[in-house]
Design an enzyme around this catalytic site. Structure first.
Site, PDB file in Angstrom:
ATOM      1  N   TYR A  99       0.827  -1.197   0.000  1.00 21.88           N
ATOM      2  CA  TYR A  99       0.000   0.000   0.000  1.00 21.88           C
ATOM      3  C   TYR A  99       0.868   1.256   0.000  1.00 21.88           C
ATOM      4  O   TYR A  99       2.090   1.200   0.103  1.00 21.88           O
ATOM      5  CB  TYR A  99      -0.944  -0.013   1.202  1.00 21.88           C
ATOM      6  N   HIS A 100       0.213   2.401  -0.098  1.00 23.97           N
ATOM      7  CA  HIS A 100       0.903   3.682  -0.223  1.00 23.97           C
ATOM      8  C   HIS A 100       1.745   3.996   1.015  1.00 23.97           C
ATOM      9  O   HIS A 100       1.450   3.585   2.120  1.00 23.97           O
ATOM     10  CB  HIS A 100      -0.103   4.813  -0.467  1.00 23.97           C
ATOM     11  N   GLY A 101       2.797   4.780   0.780  1.00 21.56           N
ATOM     12  CA  GLY A 101       3.642   5.251   1.879  1.00 21.56           C
ATOM     13  C   GLY A 101       4.594   4.229   2.447  1.00 21.56           C
ATOM     14  O   GLY A 101       5.259   4.504   3.454  1.00 21.56           O
ATOM     15  N   GLY A 127       1.978   3.031   4.954  1.00 17.27           N
ATOM     16  CA  GLY A 127       2.885   3.735   5.840  1.00 17.27           C
ATOM     17  C   GLY A 127       3.889   2.869   6.575  1.00 17.27           C
ATOM     18  O   GLY A 127       4.685   3.389   7.354  1.00 17.27           O
TER      19      GLY A 127
END
Length: 217
Positions: A99-101, A127
């Protein structure tokens, strides 16, 4: 054809269930993997400057930074993707969900293996920071915003800072993006609750001492 394989992985794993044109045209994660394939091929041929330039274009277009030296398996699904960073010596297996981050980073400035090795069917939540030359076993789940600096056994879920297994059963859902078996499980919150309880007990003790006459202390 890899673009078809990547699009099929997106359609099967994304709850939004995009159409084929959406999966091919509108998912930065798919584009980032294709740019990386070009950059990695150049890197392996010794054209490192050109490889870095191609990688830079991919980062500019997708918001996802993958070093051309990183090794990526099949059907990697980078969902949303913005802010993902994958270091030079990182190795990623097949059917991984990121996922993002997320950062697959290093802890040392020394040459050599300094980035994580990610097994097959691993999910890494938004994250999360996976740092150092550690190994994340097949089927493991990394919770959102976790900081992982030690090996994670296969089929194990870790959450929190520092990352550790939550109470209860491990995650077995391969599409669970944040690696959590129960949203109420919060190891950081648990530690804060313990600290609050200790502070309350100390305040009560101080108040009790203050009420006593000086001679009795």
């Amino acid at each position: 054809m890899e673009i078809t394989e990547l699009a099929r992985a997106i359609r099967s794993r994304d709850p939004a269930r995009p159409s084929w044109p959406e999966a091919v045209l509108c998912y930065a994660g798919l584009h980032a993997v294709l740019w990386h394939r070009m950059a990695h091929a150049l890197w392996r041929r010794g054209l490192k400057g050109l490889a870095r330039f191609v990688s830079h274009i991919g980062r500019f277009l997708t918001g996802i930074e993958i070093h051309p030296g990183a090794t990526i398996g099949r059907r990697l699904f980078i969902d949303h993707g913005m802010g993902v960073v994958i270091g030079e010596t990182a190795q990623i297996g097949d059917d991984v969900l990121i996922y993002h981050g997320v950062t697959l980073g290093g802890l040392s400035g020394s040459p050599g293996k300094r980035h994580p090795t990610i097994g097959n069917n691993v999910a890494i939540g938004a994250g999360a920071q996976v740092l150092g030359p550690i190994t994340i076993g097949d089927g493991a789940r990394i919770g959102a915003n976790a900081v992982v600096t030690k090996d994670v056994p296969r089929d194990c879920t870790v959450v929190g800072i520092p990352a550790r297994p939550p109470a209860g059963s491990i995650c077995t859902d391969p599409t669970l993006g944040y690696g959590l078996t129960d949203p109420d499980q919060d190891p950081v919150g648990e530690q804060l609750a313990v600290m609050r309880a200790e502070m309350a007990a100390l305040r009560a003790r101080v108040a009790e001492l203050e009420r006593q006459p000086v001679e009795a202390r």
